[in-house]
Motif scaffolding. Sequence first.
Motif, mmCIF file in Angstrom:
data_model
loop_
_atom_site.group_PDB
_atom_site.id
_atom_site.type_symbol
_atom_site.label_atom_id
_atom_site.label_comp_id
_atom_site.label_asym_id
_atom_site.label_seq_id
_atom_site.Cartn_x
_atom_site.Cartn_y
_atom_site.Cartn_z
ATOM 1 N N PRO A 19 0.838 -1.209 0.000
ATOM 2 C CA PRO A 19 0.000 0.000 0.000
ATOM 3 C C PRO A 19 0.865 1.249 0.000
ATOM 4 O O PRO A 19 1.914 1.291 0.655
ATOM 5 N N ASP A 67 -6.134 -7.725 -5.938
ATOM 6 C CA ASP A 67 -5.246 -7.572 -4.788
ATOM 7 C C ASP A 67 -6.025 -7.694 -3.484
ATOM 8 O O ASP A 67 -7.196 -7.308 -3.411
ATOM 9 N N ASN A 84 -5.450 -6.805 0.678
ATOM 10 C CA ASN A 84 -4.644 -6.211 1.760
ATOM 11 C C ASN A 84 -5.475 -6.192 3.032
ATOM 12 O O ASN A 84 -6.587 -5.644 3.039
ATOM 13 N N VAL A 139 -1.540 1.284 -4.818
ATOM 14 C CA VAL A 139 -0.740 0.091 -4.551
ATOM 15 C C VAL A 139 0.485 0.042 -5.457
ATOM 16 O O VAL A 139 0.485 0.564 -6.571
#
Length: 219
Positions: free
Chosen positions: A42, A84, A86, A210
Motif C-alpha cells: 500500500p 489484490d 490487503n 498500490v
Amino acid sequence: MKNSMCSVRFLLFIVLLFSNSIFAQEETSPLRFSLLGGVVLPQGDFGATSGEKGGYASTGFGGMIEMSKNLNENVNWVTSVSLDMNSIDDNTMESQWGGGTITGGNYVTTWAMTGIGFESAASPTVKVYGVGQVGLLFSSFPDITMSSGGVSITQTTTMGTAFAFGFGGGIKIDKINIGLRYYTGEPEYEQTATYMGVTGTAKVKMPATVLQLMLGINF
C-alpha cells in the motif's frame, strides 16, 4: 476536478482512436498472455495510520492476468486485470483507540486497466519493457467491528468504483516476467454504522494506491 476528469476522458478517447487506427492498418498479430502474482504494497494514504484519509492497509498479495497485442515492433497494446488483497491494520487502530477491541477484514481491489506498452530487446532472450495504463478500480472496503464493555459498533461498506491510472515496467527473460505496477484511484464508498440499534450512513472518498511487485510466466 471536473476539468481534470474531462481531460482524462478526452485523452483516453484519443488513445483508443489511435489504437483502432493502427489495428486497421497493421496485419493481425497474435495475442500474448501473462500470468503473474506477488506482493502488494500500500502506498500513500492507503497505507497511512493517521490522517483523515488514512486507510490502515497492510502489505498483501495479488495476482494478474495480462494480454498484449503488437502495434509495431516495439509498441504494444496492453490490457490487464489484477486482484489484490490487503488486510487492515486493526492492531494499530486498536492501540490508537485505547480501549476495547477492533477487528477488521480485508481490502479487495480489482484493477481493470488498458494502455500502451513499450519493449526493447537487450539480448535475444531478454526484453525490457514499460507500460502506462488507465481504467477502472473496483474496491471492497473491509467491515470493521469495535467492541468495548459489552457494546459494539459495526461498520459495513458498499463496494466503491473509480477511474484509475498507473504505470510500470519490468524485464522478460525467455518466458519469465519480472515486473512492477503502480496503480491509484479514489473510489467513493457508502458506509453504514450500527450502534445499539441505531444506524447511520455516510458517503466517503478514500484513496487506494498500490505498488505490485510481480513474478510470472509468459505464454
